[in-house]
Design a protein around this motif. Structure first.
Motif, PDB file in Angstrom:
ATOM      1  N   PHE A  73    -125.726  31.338   6.473  1.00 10.36           N
ATOM      2  CA  PHE A  73    -124.509  30.665   6.958  1.00 10.36           C
ATOM      3  C   PHE A  73    -123.610  30.253   5.797  1.00 10.36           C
ATOM      4  O   PHE A  73    -122.388  30.378   5.859  1.00 10.36           O
ATOM      5  N   TYR A  74    -124.228  29.754   4.736  1.00  8.58           N
ATOM      6  CA  TYR A  74    -123.444  29.204   3.627  1.00  8.58           C
ATOM      7  C   TYR A  74    -123.183  30.271   2.561  1.00  8.58           C
ATOM      8  O   TYR A  74    -124.110  30.906   2.068  1.00  8.58           O
ATOM      9  N   HIS A  75    -121.908  30.419   2.195  1.00  8.41           N
ATOM     10  CA  HIS A  75    -121.536  31.459   1.229  1.00  8.41           C
ATOM     11  C   HIS A  75    -122.149  31.259  -0.144  1.00  8.41           C
ATOM     12  O   HIS A  75    -122.289  32.196  -0.906  1.00  8.41           O
ATOM     13  N   TYR A  76    -122.450  30.009  -0.463  1.00 11.48           N
ATOM     14  CA  TYR A  76    -122.887  29.701  -1.816  1.00 11.48           C
ATOM     15  C   TYR A  76    -124.248  30.315  -2.118  1.00 11.48           C
ATOM     16  O   TYR A  76    -124.565  30.594  -3.263  1.00 11.48           O
TER      17      TYR A  76
ATOM     18  N   ALA B 279    -122.336  23.832   0.597  1.00 11.55           N
ATOM     19  CA  ALA B 279    -122.799  25.125   0.107  1.00 11.55           C
ATOM     20  C   ALA B 279    -121.791  26.221   0.429  1.00 11.55           C
ATOM     21  O   ALA B 279    -122.152  27.357   0.687  1.00 11.55           O
ATOM     22  N   GLY B 280    -120.524  25.835   0.422  1.00 13.82           N
ATOM     23  CA  GLY B 280    -119.508  26.864   0.588  1.00 13.82           C
ATOM     24  C   GLY B 280    -119.238  27.230   2.026  1.00 13.82           C
ATOM     25  O   GLY B 280    -119.423  28.373   2.416  1.00 13.82           O
ATOM     26  N   ALA B 281    -118.844  26.265   2.839  1.00 11.14           N
ATOM     27  CA  ALA B 281    -118.439  26.567   4.211  1.00 11.14           C
ATOM     28  C   ALA B 281    -117.250  25.669   4.537  1.00 11.14           C
ATOM     29  O   ALA B 281    -117.391  24.455   4.582  1.00 11.14           O
ATOM     30  N   ARG B 298    -127.202  24.431   9.809  1.00 11.81           N
ATOM     31  CA  ARG B 298    -125.980  25.211   9.739  1.00 11.81           C
ATOM     32  C   ARG B 298    -124.816  24.312  10.131  1.00 11.81           C
ATOM     33  O   ARG B 298    -124.936  23.495  11.049  1.00 11.81           O
TER      34      ARG B 298
END
Lengths: 166, 546
Positions: A73-76, B279-281, B298
């Motif tokens: 889900f998270y791009h990182y 975390a990049g969302a 999520r």
């Protein structure tokens, strides 16, 4: 009587697992520590692989599906090992207005890969970022994490050349 | 820690600073640091020692005009130097008390004169890693005053009286939010700070967290006292490692000074803060998604109600405000609600920090009173569009906002005025575009962003933004038709009205606003297969042989 939970043993005697375990212990092996722990894994190992996700999920008693769901889900979070060097081009709005898309195209052409991939020899990864917050110096690129502003195509290609011949 | 002890610390810092004849402040924010400000500072320290003059070299957070970086300000003369490199260190020190270095001198009066600094009052004046620097500028005074002299209701009353509205973009009245959480039943409540500055093209919150981290912590502690919470979380983007490091240091220092922890100031009030990494969302800027992310899941939003004020983090009443909102709290408590309400416009009080970027001379951070005309921000403070180009539009609010055309530059900046013209205040990104920017292409950029960032939970956002992206790509490539345009407009309304959370509901804004003000550019792409700005790569149509 409920059986007390024992976290699984560390996957190997690699010291980095102790750092990962430390993050989980600090949070009392609580489920909410999943993202925190994955951050520690990624900063220690550079990426997340199946073994590490499985270890973290089992330690925190989170279903594998949920752990994998969070990772994707998270791009990182990255599921692939990074190259020896990483060029990250910021594609935030200010950078885009100042032509960062052309930088991405030029780098992709030079390396023969698309953004998000690593060259076949494992030397260089090309990434894009959503915004690193250095908008005043757009377009911005990060060479191995070092911010460089007002990046021109020539400067960027020179950097790639330097890495390629190392 | 008592107020007397706090005053004592402030006094000793001032006495320490008074030992020096000159202060050389070096901006070490990202933009300046990326141009060698670190080396510059080291050289300045060396040069100062060698000179025998009494010089304090201080690293500071963002001073504002990043395009002039690396920046140095020499006090007490308040002389700014721009584009300073390390080899000028000796010249700068030599010039102290005498003639300034001519080639580095710059005139930033136009830039600074129109600004009013509340949130950024310490920017460029304190070392962000030294709590005593913050205390010497009235830091934590508001917190201790609140704890010893005010009731929780009194605090909420003061915030309400100030008219402060949420600086994250929505503009919800802060006092009302606080009183809702204060009234919510439950013995455990949380205070959460949204530092997930996802708007690409905005970096105000990063600068505040990096340049003045204690201000955010103090604001959160006051909020916790007002609503009855004992635990707080700051949710920061992982892309801001310096902010995370500065906040970590700040929290440690605050605990050491007894400004966080148990029984603060000898009162029954206890409060501590933890950092949580994003975390990049982008969607995690939405409050319910942010809460899910803090819980380790999520980041997908939930339907509201229940609002986080009633059922938030782990189902408990939760107060969620943005970094800049918390940064406004301490000055409001210190100076009173009326002081704050005197600034700004009718329904938008105080000041707003904007990140001025794009095709503009003075890029960087500015803080202006609400109600100021866009023209003043762009032409006077920002120095206008460089390179002889013509101003075309200014984009506010990021992917949720819109583009405002040149003939609306006399608009006063406020939540309502921006909303009325189809944009939003947003978190404070302000991206200037000139005649080399294609508005269709810009709309496509934002829709691509929203498409990638859609969490996928609800269909209008997940599928709608993807379809809008396809249609906009067709138009940009010169193969779009008038039917495509009609479908696009139709989809905008559907996505806006039926999406679950703010991301989807506002995703069509960049398209709607460009369609409203720059429709001719869309028509030019469709009817004449031509991009007026020369950005879109339209292939010449293949001639069909008869």
């Amino acid at each position: 009587m409920p059986v007390p939970f024992t976290p699984p043993p560390l996957p190997s005697d690699d010291k980095r697992w102790k750092i990962v375990n430390g993050t989980m212990r600090k949070n009392g092996f609580a489920r909410y520590a999943l993202i925190e722990t994955l951050h520690t894994v990624q900063s220690s190992f550079g990426y997340l692989d199946d073994d590490s996700i499985r270890f973290v999920a089992n330690s925190l008693r989170v279903p594998l599906s949920q752990a994998y769901g969070v990772v994707t889900f998270y791009h990182y979070f990255s599921l692939k090992p990074p190259g020896k060097h990483t060029l990250t081009i910021c594609s935030g709005t200010a950078c885009y207005i100042k032509g960062s898309d052309k930088l991405v195209d030029a780098a992709a052409k030079r390396l023969g890969i698309v953004a998000g991939q690593t060259t076949g020899d494992g030397k260089i990864s090309l990434m894009t970022a959503r915004c690193v917050g250095a908008c005043s110096r757009a377009p911005v690129a990060l060479a191995d994490g070092e911010v460089a502003g007002e990046m021109s195509g020539e400067q960027m290609l020179e950097q790639l050349e330097r890495w390629a011949v190392e | 820690m008592t107020i007397e002890e706090l005053d004592q610390i402030a006094l000793s810092v001032r006495q320490e600073n008074a030992k020096y004849d000159y202060e050389v402040n070096v901006c070490m924010d990202l933009a300046c640091a990326s141009q060698g400000a670190g080396l510059l500072r080291d050289e300045l320290v060396k040069a100062a020692e060698a000179s025998g003059k009494k010089v304090l070299v201080r690293r500071t957070g963002c001073m504002g005009p990043c395009s002039s970086g690396p920046l140095v300000r020499v006090d007490p003369e308040e002389q700014h130097y721009h584009h300073v490199t390390a080899n000028y260190a000796e010249a700068i020190v030599a010039g102290l008390g005498g003639k300034p270095v001519p080639e580095l001198q710059c005139d930033l009066n136009d830039h600074f004169d129109g600004q009013v600094r509340v949130v950024l009052e310490n920017a460029g004046h304190i070392d962000p890693e030294k709590i005593d620097d913050y205390i010497s500028r009235d830091g934590y005074k508001a917190l201790l005053t609140v704890l010893t002299e005010m009731t929780p209701n009194g605090v909420i009353h003061r915030i309400t009286e100030s008219g402060l509205r949420g600086r994250g973009g929505g503009g919800y009245p802060t006092g009302l939010k606080w009183s809702t959480v204060a009234k919510a039943t439950g013995d455990v409540k949380y205070v959460v700070c949204n530092g997930d500055e996802g708007d690409p093209g905005a970096f105000m919150d990063r600068s505040v967290m990096e340049g003045d981290p204690h201000r955010v912590i103090e604001g959160m502690a006051i909020a916790a006292y007002a609503i009855g919470a004992t635990k707080g979380y700051i949710y920061v983007r992982a892309e801001y490692p310096v902010a995370v490091a500065r906040l970590t240091t700040a929290l440690r220092e605050a605990r050491r000074r007894g400004l966080l922890g148990s029984n603060l100031c000898g009162t029954p009030f206890s409060f501590d803060v933890e950092i949580r990494l994003g975390a990049g969302a982008f969607v995690c800027g939405e409050e319910t998604a942010l809460i899910a992310s803090i819980e380790g899941r999520r980041g997908t939003p939930k339907p509201r109600p229940p609002y986080p004020a009633v059922s938030g983090l782990w189902g408990k009443p939760t107060l969620l405000n943005n970094v800049e909102t918390y940064a406004n709290i301490a000055p409001i408590v210190r100076n009173g609600g009326k002081w704050f309400a005197n600034m700004g416009s009718e329904r938008s009080k105080g000041t707003k920090v904007f990140a001025l970027t794009g095709k503009i001379t003075n890029t960087g951070l500015v803080e202006v009173p609400m109600g100021i005309k866009l023209r003043e921000i762009i032409e006077t403070i920002g120095g206008g569009v460089p390179g002889g180009h013509k101003f075309k539009a200014v984009q506010t609010g990021g992917p949720s906002g819109g583009c405002i055309p040149a003939d609306m530059l006399d608009l006063g900046v406020s939540y309502d005025a921006l909303m009325k013209v189809g944009s939003i205040m947003g978190s404070g990104g302000m991206i200037v575009m000139d005649d080399t920017s294609c508005m269709v292409n810009v709309a496509r950029f934002f829709i691509e962003f929203c498409m990638t960032e859609s969490c996928g939970k609800c269909i209008p956002c997940r599928a709608g933004t993807a379809q809008m992206f396809t249609l906009l790509t067709r138009i940009c490539n010169g193969v779009g038709t008038m039917d495509d345009l009609a479908l696009l407009e139709d989809l905008c309304v559907t996505v806006k009205e039926t999406s679950l959370c703010g991301l989807g509901q506002t995703a069509p804004n960049p398209v709607l606003s460009t369609l409203k003000y720059f429709r001719d550019e869309y028509l030019e792409h469709i009817n004449h297969k031509r991009c007026p700005a020369g950005v879109c790569n339209i292939q010449a149509p293949v001639e069909v042989l008869a």
